[in-house]
Scaffold this motif. Structure first.
Motif, short mmCIF file in Angstrom:
data_model
loop_
_atom_site.label_atom_id
_atom_site.label_comp_id
_atom_site.label_asym_id
_atom_site.label_seq_id
_atom_site.Cartn_x
_atom_site.Cartn_y
_atom_site.Cartn_z
N ALA A 215 0.72 -1.16 0.13
CA ALA A 215 0.07 -0.19 0.07
C ALA A 215 0.83 1.27 0.19
CB ALA A 215 -1.03 0.08 1.31
N ASN A 216 2.11 0.97 0.56
CA ASN A 216 2.95 2.33 0.67
C ASN A 216 4.19 2.33 -0.38
OD1 ASN A 216 1.54 3.31 2.93
ND2 ASN A 216 2.15 1.60 3.80
N ALA A 217 3.94 1.45 -1.56
CA ALA A 217 5.27 1.32 -2.26
C ALA A 217 5.46 2.53 -3.13
CB ALA A 217 4.69 0.15 -3.27
N GLN A 218 6.64 2.78 -3.28
CA GLN A 218 7.25 3.75 -4.18
C GLN A 218 8.20 3.04 -4.95
OE1 GLN A 218 9.00 6.83 -1.67
NE2 GLN A 218 6.84 7.47 -1.17
N GLY A 219 7.79 2.80 -6.36
CA GLY A 219 8.72 2.08 -7.28
C GLY A 219 8.68 0.67 -6.73
N GLN A 220 9.92 0.23 -6.88
CA GLN A 220 9.98 -1.30 -6.03
C GLN A 220 10.09 -1.48 -4.82
OE1 GLN A 220 12.32 -3.84 -8.58
NE2 GLN A 220 10.87 -3.99 -10.28
N THR A 221 10.54 -0.48 -4.03
CA THR A 221 10.71 -0.54 -2.79
C THR A 221 9.17 -0.29 -2.11
OG1 THR A 221 12.64 0.64 -3.13
CG2 THR A 221 11.81 0.65 -0.73
N GLN A 222 9.17 -1.03 -1.09
CA GLN A 222 8.10 -1.13 -0.18
C GLN A 222 8.26 -0.49 1.14
OE1 GLN A 222 5.29 -3.12 -1.71
NE2 GLN A 222 6.80 -2.71 -3.17
N TYR A 223 7.28 0.18 1.83
CA TYR A 223 7.39 0.85 3.04
C TYR A 223 6.43 0.47 4.07
CZ TYR A 223 10.68 4.10 0.72
OH TYR A 223 11.85 4.36 -0.09
N ALA B 296 11.15 4.83 17.40
CA ALA B 296 10.64 3.63 17.82
C ALA B 296 9.14 3.73 17.62
CB ALA B 296 10.75 3.27 19.39
N ASP B 297 8.41 2.62 17.13
CA ASP B 297 7.08 2.64 16.91
C ASP B 297 6.82 1.05 16.26
OD1 ASP B 297 4.49 3.46 16.01
OD2 ASP B 297 5.09 5.11 14.67
N SER B 298 5.63 0.98 16.10
CA SER B 298 5.12 -0.42 15.22
C SER B 298 4.93 -0.20 13.96
CB SER B 298 3.71 -0.82 16.03
OG SER B 298 3.85 -1.39 17.45
N TYR B 299 5.56 -0.55 12.91
CA TYR B 299 5.40 -0.41 11.48
C TYR B 299 4.67 -1.33 10.84
CZ TYR B 299 9.01 3.25 12.31
OH TYR B 299 9.57 4.39 12.62
N VAL B 300 3.77 -1.24 9.82
CA VAL B 300 2.93 -2.05 8.98
C VAL B 300 2.63 -1.51 7.90
CG1 VAL B 300 0.73 -0.91 9.89
CG2 VAL B 300 0.99 -3.45 9.49
N ASP B 301 2.64 -2.54 6.91
CA ASP B 301 2.26 -2.30 5.49
C ASP B 301 1.18 -3.31 5.12
OD1 ASP B 301 2.00 -1.14 2.91
OD2 ASP B 301 3.80 -2.22 2.09
N THR B 302 0.28 -3.13 4.21
CA THR B 302 -0.68 -3.88 3.75
C THR B 302 -0.32 -4.38 2.21
OG1 THR B 302 -2.48 -3.20 5.30
CG2 THR B 302 -3.21 -4.61 3.25
N VAL B 303 -0.13 -5.64 1.87
CA VAL B 303 0.39 -5.93 0.64
C VAL B 303 -0.84 -6.51 -0.02
CG1 VAL B 303 1.97 -7.34 -0.58
CG2 VAL B 303 2.75 -6.48 1.50
N THR B 304 -0.91 -6.46 -1.15
CA THR B 304 -1.91 -6.65 -1.89
C THR B 304 -1.47 -7.70 -2.98
OG1 THR B 304 -3.43 -4.69 -1.94
CG2 THR B 304 -3.97 -6.25 -3.94
N VAL B 305 -2.09 -9.29 -3.08
CA VAL B 305 -1.57 -9.98 -3.88
C VAL B 305 -2.65 -10.36 -4.81
CG1 VAL B 305 -2.30 -11.82 -2.51
CG2 VAL B 305 -0.66 -12.46 -4.43
N THR B 306 -2.32 -10.19 -6.23
CA THR B 306 -3.50 -10.16 -6.99
C THR B 306 -3.36 -11.54 -8.12
OG1 THR B 306 -3.58 -7.70 -7.23
CG2 THR B 306 -4.57 -9.15 -9.15
N ALA B 307 -4.07 -12.16 -8.28
CA ALA B 307 -3.95 -13.32 -9.41
C ALA B 307 -4.70 -12.90 -10.67
CB ALA B 307 -4.58 -14.57 -8.61
N TYR C 259 11.45 -1.91 3.07
CA TYR C 259 11.42 -3.31 3.08
C TYR C 259 11.45 -3.60 1.67
CZ TYR C 259 6.51 -4.27 2.66
OH TYR C 259 5.45 -4.29 2.21
N ASN C 260 11.52 -5.10 1.17
CA ASN C 260 11.25 -5.44 0.19
C ASN C 260 10.83 -6.92 0.04
OD1 ASN C 260 11.67 -3.50 -1.97
ND2 ASN C 260 14.01 -3.46 -1.49
#
Length: 157
Positions: free
Chosen positions: A80-88, A144-155, A100-101
């Protein structure tokens, strides 16, 4: 005896039920089977990250894919927070970003983001699984924090 004989003659003389004929017809039972896939991704929890260290943090999960028989799914991933091929991952209280990747291999050499991964054609009865590896590079200067991203996988099929 005469009475019995008369009764028998009366029964024989009665007209029997006559059938005029028969008729038959047919009908169909039908349905349409649609191509479909069901995705069941597993969350990846990377544990605790130390930004003062230089060590990378990695973990893995699995995406399970069940498709209609004869279907060849192509999977793609995007955070959800991607910029190019890098995920955040984004901090839940600070809104800071931790990069992260995602990879298709444990050696972290094949990036999944921006790529399409073709799975084998489904037999329709067995789920296919695909490992997904996540890696956070060491030495990122974040609070310091809790970090999260939501990844969408599409078929796509």
């Amino acid at each position: 005896m005469r009475t019995i004989a008369a009764a028998l003659i009366a029964v024989i003389a009665l007209p029997s039920t006559a059938y005029a004929g028969t008729a038959t017809s047919t009908f169909k039972v039908q349905t349409d089977v649609v191509a479909s896939c069901r995705l069941t991704p597993q969350d990846i929890n990377l544990g605790t990250y130390d930004p003062t260290g230089e060590e990378a943090l990695s973990g893995s999960g699995v995406v399970s894919v069940m498709c209609t028989k004869g279907t060849t799914p192509i999977l793609s991933y995007n955070g959800a927070n991607a910029q190019g091929q890098t995920q955040y991952m984004v901090g839940t209280s600070t809104s800071s970003k931790l990069s992260y990747n995602l990879y298709s291999d444990s050696s972290h050499s094949t990036n999944l983001v921006g790529q399409n991964t073709t799975l084998q054609t489904s037999d329709g009865s067995t789920a296919q699984t695909m490992a997904v590896y996540a890696k956070v590079a060491g030495g990122q200067n974040v609070p310091a924090d809790s970090y999260v991203d939501t990844v969408t996988v599409t078929a796509t099929f």
